[in-house]
Design a protein around this motif. Sequence first.
Motif, PDB file in Angstrom:
ATOM      1  N   THR A  84       0.833  -1.193   0.000  1.00 36.57           N
ATOM      2  CA  THR A  84       0.000   0.000   0.000  1.00 36.57           C
ATOM      3  C   THR A  84       0.876   1.255   0.000  1.00 36.57           C
ATOM      4  OG1 THR A  84      -0.063   0.117   2.406  1.00 36.57           O
ATOM      5  CG2 THR A  84      -1.769  -1.211   1.332  1.00 36.57           C
ATOM      6  N   MET A  85       0.230   2.384  -0.203  1.00 35.60           N
ATOM      7  CA  MET A  85       0.957   3.654  -0.230  1.00 35.60           C
ATOM      8  C   MET A  85       1.640   3.920   1.114  1.00 35.60           C
ATOM      9  SD  MET A  85       0.719   4.822  -3.212  1.00 35.60           S
ATOM     10  CE  MET A  85       1.294   6.473  -2.961  1.00 35.60           C
ATOM     11  N   SER A  86       1.010   3.550   2.226  1.00 39.63           N
ATOM     12  CA  SER A  86       1.624   3.783   3.530  1.00 39.63           C
ATOM     13  C   SER A  86       2.885   2.946   3.711  1.00 39.63           C
ATOM     14  CB  SER A  86       0.628   3.502   4.650  1.00 39.63           C
ATOM     15  OG  SER A  86       0.222   2.142   4.618  1.00 39.63           O
ATOM     16  N   SER A 138      15.113  -6.527 -10.064  1.00 37.79           N
ATOM     17  CA  SER A 138      14.751  -6.222 -11.433  1.00 37.79           C
ATOM     18  C   SER A 138      13.781  -7.207 -12.066  1.00 37.79           C
ATOM     19  CB  SER A 138      16.015  -6.163 -12.291  1.00 37.79           C
ATOM     20  OG  SER A 138      16.667  -7.418 -12.250  1.00 37.79           O
ATOM     21  N   ALA A 139      13.367  -8.253 -11.373  1.00 37.26           N
ATOM     22  CA  ALA A 139      12.486  -9.247 -11.995  1.00 37.26           C
ATOM     23  C   ALA A 139      11.079  -9.133 -11.437  1.00 37.26           C
ATOM     24  CB  ALA A 139      13.023 -10.645 -11.735  1.00 37.26           C
ATOM     25  N   GLY A 140      10.093  -9.531 -12.235  1.00 39.42           N
ATOM     26  CA  GLY A 140       8.719  -9.591 -11.765  1.00 39.42           C
ATOM     27  C   GLY A 140       7.897  -8.372 -12.103  1.00 39.42           C
ATOM     28  N   GLU A 141       6.692  -8.345 -11.562  1.00 42.07           N
ATOM     29  CA  GLU A 141       5.742  -7.265 -11.805  1.00 42.07           C
ATOM     30  C   GLU A 141       5.652  -6.352 -10.595  1.00 42.07           C
ATOM     31  OE1 GLU A 141       1.940  -8.831 -12.749  1.00 42.07           O
ATOM     32  OE2 GLU A 141       2.674 -10.084 -14.355  1.00 42.07           O
ATOM     33  N   PHE A 142       5.127  -5.154 -10.838  1.00 47.14           N
ATOM     34  CA  PHE A 142       4.910  -4.221  -9.744  1.00 47.14           C
ATOM     35  C   PHE A 142       3.600  -4.543  -9.041  1.00 47.14           C
ATOM     36  CE2 PHE A 142       7.564  -1.632 -12.630  1.00 47.14           C
ATOM     37  CZ  PHE A 142       8.612  -1.416 -11.768  1.00 47.14           C
ATOM     38  N   PRO A 143       3.482  -4.171  -7.754  1.00 46.10           N
ATOM     39  CA  PRO A 143       2.206  -4.349  -7.060  1.00 46.10           C
ATOM     40  C   PRO A 143       1.099  -3.524  -7.722  1.00 46.10           C
ATOM     41  CG  PRO A 143       3.984  -3.857  -5.515  1.00 46.10           C
ATOM     42  CD  PRO A 143       4.531  -3.672  -6.891  1.00 46.10           C
ATOM     43  N   ALA A 144      -0.143  -3.925  -7.493  1.00 49.88           N
ATOM     44  CA  ALA A 144      -1.290  -3.263  -8.124  1.00 49.88           C
ATOM     45  C   ALA A 144      -1.354  -1.779  -7.783  1.00 49.88           C
ATOM     46  CB  ALA A 144      -2.576  -3.953  -7.711  1.00 49.88           C
ATOM     47  N   THR A 145      -0.950  -1.397  -6.581  1.00 50.67           N
ATOM     48  CA  THR A 145      -0.975   0.013  -6.185  1.00 50.67           C
ATOM     49  C   THR A 145      -0.108   0.855  -7.108  1.00 50.67           C
ATOM     50  OG1 THR A 145      -1.212  -0.691  -3.887  1.00 50.67           O
ATOM     51  CG2 THR A 145      -0.568   1.578  -4.257  1.00 50.67           C
ATOM     52  N   THR A 169       4.674   9.690 -10.595  1.00 42.76           N
ATOM     53  CA  THR A 169       4.465   8.958  -9.348  1.00 42.76           C
ATOM     54  C   THR A 169       4.774   7.481  -9.561  1.00 42.76           C
ATOM     55  OG1 THR A 169       2.786  10.545  -8.626  1.00 42.76           O
ATOM     56  CG2 THR A 169       2.796   8.396  -7.537  1.00 42.76           C
ATOM     57  N   PHE A 170       4.334   6.943 -10.710  1.00 40.21           N
ATOM     58  CA  PHE A 170       4.681   5.555 -11.037  1.00 40.21           C
ATOM     59  C   PHE A 170       6.194   5.388 -11.115  1.00 40.21           C
ATOM     60  CE2 PHE A 170       5.965   2.608 -14.386  1.00 40.21           C
ATOM     61  CZ  PHE A 170       5.521   1.417 -13.836  1.00 40.21           C
ATOM     62  N   MET A 171       6.868   6.292 -11.809  1.00 38.27           N
ATOM     63  CA  MET A 171       8.326   6.193 -11.931  1.00 38.27           C
ATOM     64  C   MET A 171       9.009   6.239 -10.574  1.00 38.27           C
ATOM     65  SD  MET A 171       9.201   8.585 -15.248  1.00 38.27           S
ATOM     66  CE  MET A 171      10.817   8.919 -14.609  1.00 38.27           C
ATOM     67  N   LEU A 172       8.559   7.139  -9.717  1.00 41.82           N
ATOM     68  CA  LEU A 172       9.173   7.303  -8.411  1.00 41.82           C
ATOM     69  C   LEU A 172       8.970   6.069  -7.547  1.00 41.82           C
ATOM     70  CD1 LEU A 172      10.665   9.334  -6.624  1.00 41.82           C
ATOM     71  CD2 LEU A 172       8.452  10.205  -5.909  1.00 41.82           C
ATOM     72  N   PHE A 173       7.726   5.583  -7.480  1.00 41.42           N
ATOM     73  CA  PHE A 173       7.438   4.434  -6.621  1.00 41.42           C
ATOM     74  C   PHE A 173       7.958   3.127  -7.208  1.00 41.42           C
ATOM     75  CE2 PHE A 173       3.667   6.765  -4.567  1.00 41.42           C
ATOM     76  CZ  PHE A 173       4.513   7.327  -3.624  1.00 41.42           C
ATOM     77  N   SER A 174       8.068   3.057  -8.530  1.00 40.45           N
ATOM     78  CA  SER A 174       8.565   1.819  -9.130  1.00 40.45           C
ATOM     79  C   SER A 174      10.036   1.595  -8.815  1.00 40.45           C
ATOM     80  CB  SER A 174       8.341   1.830 -10.639  1.00 40.45           C
ATOM     81  OG  SER A 174       9.162   2.799 -11.257  1.00 40.45           O
ATOM     82  N   LYS A 175      10.731   2.656  -8.413  1.00 39.99           N
ATOM     83  CA  LYS A 175      12.139   2.505  -8.066  1.00 39.99           C
ATOM     84  C   LYS A 175      12.328   1.864  -6.694  1.00 39.99           C
ATOM     85  CE  LYS A 175      14.499   5.933 -10.755  1.00 39.99           C
ATOM     86  NZ  LYS A 175      15.545   6.944 -10.672  1.00 39.99           N
ATOM     87  N   VAL A 200       9.675  -0.031  -4.739  1.00 38.32           N
ATOM     88  CA  VAL A 200       8.880  -1.187  -4.316  1.00 38.32           C
ATOM     89  C   VAL A 200       9.452  -2.472  -4.896  1.00 38.32           C
ATOM     90  CG1 VAL A 200       6.763   0.126  -4.028  1.00 38.32           C
ATOM     91  CG2 VAL A 200       7.209  -0.984  -6.192  1.00 38.32           C
ATOM     92  N   PRO A 201       9.448  -3.516  -4.115  1.00 37.94           N
ATOM     93  CA  PRO A 201       9.905  -4.784  -4.669  1.00 37.94           C
ATOM     94  C   PRO A 201       8.868  -5.315  -5.652  1.00 37.94           C
ATOM     95  CG  PRO A 201       9.191  -5.068  -2.388  1.00 37.94           C
ATOM     96  CD  PRO A 201       9.108  -3.605  -2.699  1.00 37.94           C
ATOM     97  N   ARG A 202       9.344  -5.878  -6.731  1.00 41.27           N
ATOM     98  CA  ARG A 202       8.440  -6.456  -7.722  1.00 41.27           C
ATOM     99  C   ARG A 202       8.037  -7.857  -7.288  1.00 41.27           C
ATOM    100  NH1 ARG A 202      11.097  -4.794 -13.514  1.00 41.27           N
ATOM    101  NH2 ARG A 202      11.305  -2.612 -13.064  1.00 41.27           N
ATOM    102  N   ARG A 203       6.846  -8.240  -7.698  1.00 43.72           N
ATOM    103  CA  ARG A 203       6.389  -9.604  -7.429  1.00 43.72           C
ATOM    104  C   ARG A 203       7.072 -10.556  -8.412  1.00 43.72           C
ATOM    105  NH1 ARG A 203       0.323  -7.842  -7.521  1.00 43.72           N
ATOM    106  NH2 ARG A 203       0.771  -8.129  -9.696  1.00 43.72           N
ATOM    107  N   ALA A 204       7.622 -11.608  -7.900  1.00 40.10           N
ATOM    108  CA  ALA A 204       8.307 -12.569  -8.770  1.00 40.10           C
ATOM    109  C   ALA A 204       7.338 -13.588  -9.347  1.00 40.10           C
ATOM    110  CB  ALA A 204       9.394 -13.290  -7.989  1.00 40.10           C
ATOM    111  N   ASP A 205       6.145 -13.715  -8.748  1.00 38.73           N
ATOM    112  CA  ASP A 205       5.178 -14.701  -9.254  1.00 38.73           C
ATOM    113  C   ASP A 205       4.475 -14.170 -10.477  1.00 38.73           C
ATOM    114  OD1 ASP A 205       2.272 -13.958  -7.245  1.00 38.73           O
ATOM    115  OD2 ASP A 205       3.954 -12.683  -7.732  1.00 38.73           O
TER     116      ASP A 205
END
Length: 168
Positions: free
Chosen positions: A2-4, A97-104, A154-160, A162-167
């Motif tokens: 989440t954002m928090s 560097s692997a996986g997808e970003f969280p839905a948030t 905001t996406f660029m900033l937070f994507s740096k 947050v850990p990406r989901r590996a699944d």
Amino acid sequence: MTMSEVWPLLRPLCRKLALLGWASSAAGMAAGLAVAIASGTRLSPMMSTLQLVAGMSMAVSVCSFVMAAALQPRGRLPEGANAGGLAPRGQEFQLDSAGEFPATVQAFLLGALAFLAGAVAFACAGLVLQSGPSTQSVAFCQVFLLGAAASGFTFMLFSKVVPRRADR
């Protein structure tokens, strides 16, 4: 995530720059909407000033988000890092560097694309008018471009951070 949970991972300077970007985006969107809704076929001096405020807000917003994204190192903080973004001595950022970003975080990218679609729609609507783009279509383009900038950066900033989901 989440954002928090994401907010403490940003460096304090990046958080301040992001807040400046969001505030200037909000001011620019409000000024742009005022021009788009309240102006007639010609801009009064007050509406011209609001149009200038919207344009300057866009520049401040984009500059602050670009600086925040550039200053935020890529990766995630190691275990034990404090809320100010400082890692314990001897530990550095870990790249992920692997996986997808969280839905948030992905929602910001989708929001940016939706805002860009709105900007393109109003730009095309302004171009098909016989008299050329109206002040309203230009103002609505500014509003949607500010929304796209705020969401995209905001996406660029937070994507740096947050850990990406590996699944997958």
